[in-house]
Design a protein around this motif. Structure first.
Motif, PDB file in Angstrom:
ATOM      1  N   LEU A 147     -20.115 -12.867 -26.345  1.00 35.01           N
ATOM      2  CA  LEU A 147     -20.854 -11.759 -25.751  1.00 35.01           C
ATOM      3  C   LEU A 147     -20.565 -11.734 -24.260  1.00 35.01           C
ATOM      4  CD1 LEU A 147     -23.021  -9.575 -26.512  1.00 35.01           C
ATOM      5  CD2 LEU A 147     -24.698 -11.167 -25.568  1.00 35.01           C
ATOM      6  N   TYR A 148     -20.266 -10.550 -23.745  1.00 33.02           N
ATOM      7  CA  TYR A 148     -20.025 -10.390 -22.320  1.00 33.02           C
ATOM      8  C   TYR A 148     -20.972  -9.329 -21.788  1.00 33.02           C
ATOM      9  CZ  TYR A 148     -17.801  -8.966 -17.954  1.00 33.02           C
ATOM     10  OH  TYR A 148     -17.567  -8.645 -16.642  1.00 33.02           O
ATOM     11  N   VAL A 149     -21.747  -9.694 -20.757  1.00 35.59           N
ATOM     12  CA  VAL A 149     -22.649  -8.762 -20.095  1.00 35.59           C
ATOM     13  C   VAL A 149     -21.991  -8.315 -18.800  1.00 35.59           C
ATOM     14  CG1 VAL A 149     -24.949  -8.416 -19.136  1.00 35.59           C
ATOM     15  CG2 VAL A 149     -24.637  -9.956 -21.085  1.00 35.59           C
ATOM     16  N   THR A 192     -18.687  -2.267 -27.878  1.00 33.02           N
ATOM     17  CA  THR A 192     -19.269  -2.189 -26.532  1.00 33.02           C
ATOM     18  C   THR A 192     -20.299  -1.069 -26.486  1.00 33.02           C
ATOM     19  OG1 THR A 192     -17.147  -2.921 -25.617  1.00 33.02           O
ATOM     20  CG2 THR A 192     -18.750  -2.009 -24.075  1.00 33.02           C
ATOM     21  N   PRO A 193     -21.572  -1.377 -26.719  1.00 36.87           N
ATOM     22  CA  PRO A 193     -22.621  -0.369 -26.571  1.00 36.87           C
ATOM     23  C   PRO A 193     -23.069  -0.275 -25.109  1.00 36.87           C
ATOM     24  CG  PRO A 193     -23.553  -2.395 -27.419  1.00 36.87           C
ATOM     25  CD  PRO A 193     -22.084  -2.649 -27.241  1.00 36.87           C
ATOM     26  N   ALA A 194     -23.504   0.908 -24.702  1.00 35.76           N
ATOM     27  CA  ALA A 194     -23.979   1.107 -23.334  1.00 35.76           C
ATOM     28  C   ALA A 194     -25.118   2.116 -23.344  1.00 35.76           C
ATOM     29  CB  ALA A 194     -22.850   1.587 -22.436  1.00 35.76           C
ATOM     30  N   VAL A 196     -22.859  -4.106 -22.617  1.00 32.83           N
ATOM     31  CA  VAL A 196     -22.445  -5.416 -23.121  1.00 32.83           C
ATOM     32  C   VAL A 196     -21.279  -5.224 -24.078  1.00 32.83           C
ATOM     33  CG1 VAL A 196     -24.766  -6.412 -22.912  1.00 32.83           C
ATOM     34  CG2 VAL A 196     -24.048  -5.379 -25.081  1.00 32.83           C
ATOM     35  N   ARG A 197     -20.507  -6.302 -24.269  1.00 34.29           N
ATOM     36  CA  ARG A 197     -19.405  -6.249 -25.228  1.00 34.29           C
ATOM     37  C   ARG A 197     -19.494  -7.450 -26.165  1.00 34.29           C
ATOM     38  NH1 ARG A 197     -15.172  -5.757 -22.024  1.00 34.29           N
ATOM     39  NH2 ARG A 197     -14.784  -7.993 -21.796  1.00 34.29           N
ATOM     40  N   TYR A 198     -19.509  -7.157 -27.450  1.00 28.83           N
ATOM     41  CA  TYR A 198     -19.530  -8.204 -28.476  1.00 28.83           C
ATOM     42  C   TYR A 198     -18.146  -8.271 -29.113  1.00 28.83           C
ATOM     43  CZ  TYR A 198     -20.166 -10.348 -33.060  1.00 28.83           C
ATOM     44  OH  TYR A 198     -20.032 -11.140 -34.182  1.00 28.83           O
TER      45      TYR A 198
END
Length: 826
Positions: free
Chosen positions: A447-449, A485-487, A470-472
């Motif tokens: 997970l990247y914030v 990547t939801p935003a 974030v990107r999973y």
């Protein structure tokens, strides 16, 4: 019958004995019993050999027989010993005589010259091209070993915990990193290379630079310019270059006879105190006028090296045939100091089993410069013990064992459980700029914030806002993975909520293939190439009342695909549907009131002086179904093949990209109807001798149908407004306004930049210590309905910092001039 059986048994016994190999080993010392490290050891009249380790120990395998074994190292006389291998391992220690070079007939032969070394080197330089091209092709085996050591460290900066983690002794010394590589190397003139890595091993932390393939150590002094990867962005003049006398003086130290050949020892003396020149010694075979060996040095004081303070290059050449000589051993030794930490090390390459002018299959050199075998990184220790040509020192053996044990422990459930929580702890200063990353034990899920600087923002359209993203990523296996990547975005000023998802599926890393899907809503920049980031737009808006970026609302869905069709040919295409609405300014806050400064309209085409709360018309709400496709041609594309995929290398030729975009009318209520095509050709890092490197990009295009399109469908440019800029992309402008020159007609833009890489400022005392790189450049743009735009700039950079000063013109009038800065944040 018994006689036949006995005969067969005898033949098998003899064959087995002859096929059996035994180890020849020993210690090489000098006249004072000092160890002679890195001595070349090879079988005379063959291409098989090895090199001694740091302690002078050598070993290699031989079948039973009698051999003439040659021992060679700079500073000592060449020695050839007759050694017989029978049915057991053989230990043979040698003592090398000191190097003795005397003036003899050579001083009489050229006594009319200022120094006979000049005449000798003129003969070598006149033969340079012939020696460079004497082998049309060859193949060989390569072994590369690298070691990086910490030689000393300040106690105040080296705690007990640090010494333990790095396995340092009480004086702060120890091996930081070591690596080994076994490969086969193939070459065909003029520059075709193909290498296959059979085995690779490394342990520790690489703190300086590394060489991971045989071609990295192919330092050929017959070339005019020598490039040392990782240590300088400029090349160095070879002492044997065609114009070497412009840069060097030479002095004959003396001559000696080595195995029947007369060897001249020449001192290489740079004519200037600072520059891209070597110093040291080069050894020449008299009569053949070729390089016998080299012992050359680069220093930070003279040569402005990066990362290290000194670099010594030693080479030993041997005859492969009567007319072809090749390097059998190459060594790069380095040392340096950073903040009181002194380090040093070496990379050595052994090249043997040469085959000259082999017949390669048709299509063998296909752009693949390196292939790493799938089992290269998992060879067991017994494999290395049997195939390693250079014996490890006791310290290196201990270091390998300890770090292998640590690496194995780090894969256990006990260790993974213990560090899971610690590994994912958030570093708040790091999160501010770089974001936050976390992963599970197997690292298949991560997970990247996105950074804080991209999360909270202000603009005059939305007011203060939140843009949380974030990107999973999930790894299915070594060749397949996907990311989602939801935003969400919310503007407190206009009370507008947006949410969207971007997803990618990587399904074939050997062809750079991936699918992508997008859908949702967002607030977007009217310039689809990009203007200022949320962070910089927030600063310029609140501090200077410069609301540069203009926004609109989009609700969209789209999908696309890309794939490398053939090597160097990348195709991509996608279809997108969007419903688009105009937005207006709703917020006019600021931290400080700038005199004679007012916010501007969110309509970029509104005339100067239009009030900030302007609601003038830019475009109606519309729907757009758009098809995009492009194809890129990277000529003579070279690449590396790893077990996890194909990795393209920068091409030495320009890349051509052809783009097409179509607005499809009436389908799904789409209002747009246009056809746009463009082409660009670009190349970066074109090396220009010793004066650095250039980059350029040329782009031209037109709308050959523009029946119906809206402002966001125009062709836009990567302009710049404000003091900061991003120089990492050659196709950008320094002073061009973001929206003024956007067009729905024909255009042409050109960009050129040259980095002198210190070749000018390096000549200025005191300034050279800063290791600044000088930059000049120019940008040009012509579009329908606008005056031609051009700008020129000069600048200096160091690492991620850069300052430029430039001036721009619109038509015949000066437009803007001033400074632009970059400090690593975009």
């Amino acid at each position: 019958m018994r006689r036949y059986l006995l005969a067969i048994l005898f033949v098998l016994t003899v064959f087995t004995a002859s096929a059996q190999q035994y180890t020849l080993s020993g210690i090489i010392t000098g006249q004072k019993n000092e160890a002679v490290p890195f001595t070349s050891v090879y079988i005379r009249n063959s291409t098989y050999g090895t090199t001694a380790n740091e302690e002078g120990h050598y070993q290699f395998k031989l079948s039973p027989g009698t051999y003439n074994v040659t021992y060679r190292f700079t500073g000592y006389q060449e020695l050839t010993e007759n050694i017989t291998i029978t049915d057991h391992d053989e230990v043979h220690n040698v003592q090398l005589p000191d190097e003795i070079f005397k003036f003899s007939r050579i001083s009489d032969k050229w006594k009319q010259n200022l120094d006979p070394g000049d005449t000798i080197m003129r003969m070598v330089i006149s033969s340079r091209k012939a020696h460079l091209e004497e082998a049309d092709s060859y193949s060989c085996s390569v072994y590369i070993k690298g070691v990086q050591r910490l030689l000393s460290s300040p106690r105040s900066l080296t705690s007990a915990a640090v010494r333990k983690a790095l396995d340092l002794d009480s004086n702060g010394r120890g091996i930081l990193y070591q690596s080994e590589l076994l490969s086969t190397f193939n070459f065909k003139r003029p520059n075709r290379v193909k290498e296959v890595t059979i085995a690779s091993k490394e342990a520790g932390i690489n703190t300086a630079f590394s060489y991971s393939k045989g071609s990295d150590l192919q330092v050929n002094f017959y070339n005019d310019v020598i490039k040392i990867n990782g240590l300088s962005s400029r090349g160095y003049v070879s002492p044997v270059a065609s114009n070497a006398f412009t840069f060097y003086n030479y002095k004959l130290i003396g001559t000696s006879v080595q195995n029947g050949r007369t060897i001249d020892k020449i001192k290489v003396i740079p004519r200037r105190e600072n520059g891209q020149y070597f110093q040291g010694y080069i050894y020449i075979v008299e009569g053949d006028w070729r390089i016998y060996s080299t012992d050359l040095l680069l220093t930070n004081k003279m040569n402005s090296l990066n990362l290290v303070d000194t670099l010594k290059i030693s080479q030993q050449y041997i005859p492969i045939t009567d007319s072809v000589w090749m390097p059998t051993a190459v060594q790069l030794s380095f040392s340096g100091s950073v903040l009181g930490f002194k380090f040093g090390g070496y990379y050595q390459g052994i090249y043997n089993n040469y085959k000259i002018n082999p017949k390669f299959p048709e299509g063998f050199f296909n752009g693949e410069v390196l292939r790493i075998d799938t089992a290269a990184n998992i060879k067991p220790e017994n494999y290395w013990s049997a195939n390693r040509p250079v014996p490890l020192t006791p310290l290196e053996t201990r270091d390998y064992r300890k770090k292998d044990s640590i690496a194995a422990y780090k894969k256990t459930d006990q260790y993974l459980d213990s560090i899971q929580h610690t590994k994912n702890n958030i570093n708040y200063p790091g999160y501010l700029i770089f974001g936050y990353s976390a992963s599970n034990r197997s690292e298949k899920d991560s997970l990247y914030v996105f950074p804080f600087l991209q999360t909270f923002y202000y603009n005059t359209v939305e007011g203060f806002g939140i843009n949380a993203k974030v990107r999973y990523t999930h790894v299915l296996d070594e060749l397949h993975s996907y990311s989602i990547t939801p935003a969400v975005r919310y503007g407190f000023g206009n009370k507008l909520f947006s949410a969207n998802i971007h997803s990618e599926y990587l399904n074939d890393p050997f062809h750079n293939a991936k699918y992508y899907v997008d859908f949702g809503s967002d607030v977007l920049d009217l310039n689809n190439v990009g203007t200022r980031s949320l962070y910089f737009n927030t600063l310029s808006t609140l501090l200077s009342e410069n609301n540069y970026v203009k926004y609109y609302r989009s609700q969209y869905a789209g999908f696309g695909y890309q794939r490398e069709l053939w090597n160097g040919i990348l195709w991509m295409g996608g279809l997108n549907y969007a419903s688009r609405s105009q937005l207006y300014n709703t917020s006019f806050g600021h931290i400080r009131d700038v005199k004679n400064k007012e916010y501007t309209s969110n309509n970029p085409l509104a005339p100067p002086g239009t009030p900030a709360d302007d609601h003038s018309f830019l475009f109606p709400q519309n729907q757009a179904l758009t098809f995009k496709t492009s194809i890129s041609f990277s000529f003579d594309q070279q690449y590396i093949t790893r077990p996890t995929g194909k990795f393209n290398l920068p091409s030495k030729y320009p890349t051509l990209t052809i783009n097409y975009r179509k607005g499809i009318k009436s389908v799904l209520g789409s209002d747009v109807d246009y056809d746009f095509a463009s082409a660009d050709i670009s190349q970066s890092n074109i090396r220009i001798g010793l004066t650095g490197f250039s980059s350029f990009k040329l782009t031209g295009g037109d709308y050959f149908n523009n029946n119906t399109l809206y402002y966001m469908d125009y062709y836009h440019y990567l302009g710049n407004q404000g003091t900061t800029f991003d120089p990492t992309y050659i196709g950008s402008f320094h002073f061009l306004p973001f929206y003024t020159y956007s067009t729905n007609g024909a255009f042409f833009e050109a960009h050129y930049q040259h980095n002198f890489a210190g070749s000018i400022l390096n000549k200025v005392p005191f300034v050279r210590k800063l290791k600044l790189e000088e930059v000049i450049g120019a940008n040009y743009l012509t579009t329908k309905g606008n005056p031609n735009y051009r700008e020129f700039y000069v600048g200096v950079q160091r690492l991620i910092f850069r300052v430029d000063y430039g001036i721009s013109y619109a038509g015949n009038k000066k437009y803007l001039q001033g400074f632009r800065i970059f400090y690593g944040i975009r």
